[in-house]
Design an enzyme around this catalytic site. Sequence first.
Site, PDB file in Angstrom:
ATOM      1  N   LYS A  85      35.087  59.546  62.479  1.00  0.00           N
ATOM      2  CA  LYS A  85      35.170  60.271  63.754  1.00  0.00           C
ATOM      3  C   LYS A  85      33.908  61.095  64.052  1.00  0.00           C
ATOM      4  CE  LYS A  85      39.543  59.293  64.971  1.00  0.00           C
ATOM      5  NZ  LYS A  85      40.253  58.950  63.782  1.00  0.00           N
ATOM      6  N   GLU A 107      41.811  65.519  72.196  1.00  0.00           N
ATOM      7  CA  GLU A 107      43.138  65.277  71.642  1.00  0.00           C
ATOM      8  C   GLU A 107      42.960  64.971  70.165  1.00  0.00           C
ATOM      9  OE1 GLU A 107      41.228  62.982  72.886  1.00  0.00           O
ATOM     10  OE2 GLU A 107      41.359  61.412  71.371  1.00  0.00           O
ATOM     11  N   SER A 372      37.785  54.004  56.353  1.00  0.00           N
ATOM     12  CA  SER A 372      37.516  54.852  57.523  1.00  0.00           C
ATOM     13  C   SER A 372      37.537  56.349  57.221  1.00  0.00           C
ATOM     14  CB  SER A 372      38.514  54.539  58.644  1.00  0.00           C
ATOM     15  OG  SER A 372      39.843  54.643  58.180  1.00  0.00           O
TER      16      SER A 372
END
Length: 393
Positions: A85, A107, A372
């Site tokens: 991210k 969000e 990830s």
Amino acid sequence: MKSKGKFGKYGGMFVPETLMPALEELERAFHTYKNDKTFNAELNDLLKTYAGRPTPLYHAKKLSAQCGCTIYLKREDLLHGGAHKTNNGLGQGLLAKRMGKKRLIAETGAGQHGFATALVGAYFGIPTEIYMGVEDIKRQHMNVLRMLLCGAKINPVSTGTGTLKEAINDALRDWITNIKTTYYVFGTVAGPHPYPTIVKHFQKIIGKETRQQILKAEERLPNAIIACVGGGSNAMGIFDAFKNDNTVRLIGVEPAGKGINTKFHGATLAKGKEGVFQGSLSYVLQNEEGQIQDTYSISAGLDYPGVGPEHAFLRDIKRAEYFSATDKEALEAFKLLSECEGIIPALESAHAIAYVLKMKKKKSDIIIINLSGRGDKDLYHACNALGIKGTYE
Ligand SMILES: *Cc1c(COP(=O)(O)O)cnc(C)c1O
């Protein structure tokens, strides 16, 4: 307008008229800066010196022995913030700064994107507010604390299932009322155009590095790339560099929750139908009346009834394949990777590992799993489910 940002028939900008000026302003800014030398130099320097890129491509020898083929892990878990991210957060944060925005909103589901936005807000000195479902606040408390420490404000969202879908609705509502001052940092390759394109642009670095790293290590391309799919950004980020290599299978793994044939899963591409949801046309989990279905997954980051439009397109043209793993399989993979490699994966990433454990493989296969994120945020929840107590009396 609805023809913009299309992947085949998917994508587009299905939003209230009041949001259109903001999306168009964002699109213009993105096109100005994506090829801007100074912008890219600043972003690349941040990715390198602040976030720790390039992340390693690690040959997991013991996992390889377990699986009977060669397995590499792309270590996005080692990126600052603990997941992929941060690539997108830094990119969009820099864009917001160049656009002169005074406030960031985002969000979050598992809290990873919320934390990535919070650290970016701290870095650039821009006040940041995060929308997060009350259910996710409970199960991802560590990330809530991390966001607060970085100075972000958390806006709890208690409507519906109190998860990611509702958090996105509230963030969009905030944006509509504060368009001039506010930049909405969207966390995945879904939502209205230009977000699927912008987020992919900032995540493409994963695949670009992986391609160079595997060619250096093995002098050939892998047989398959495997990534978990929530909205689809880590998968799109690693897939993109291989999309024209037809010998490389691209495989996305969705959360099957308690089972793909129960009501409790989030396997959008396997079980969803075409529909417009949160700004774009894609696959959506919906009931017979077309109502959006509530989802369920042990991993908050995959708990989402939508998916990025480019994945819907890649599925239709059969360039990418999509499968699923259950909560139980993900938990077993979470434990296995920890035990055999000393790497605790995020529960999201554990879905990708779980699929590799059960897929058909040949001894000569080289498989790359996009790891990830790391599993620190999931320790309490996962250990509880695994019956690991850690108390001594
Ligand atoms: C957010 C998250 C995901 C799911 O989002 P995508 O957009 O599908 O990548 C997967 N893994 C981790 C570790 C996450 O934080």
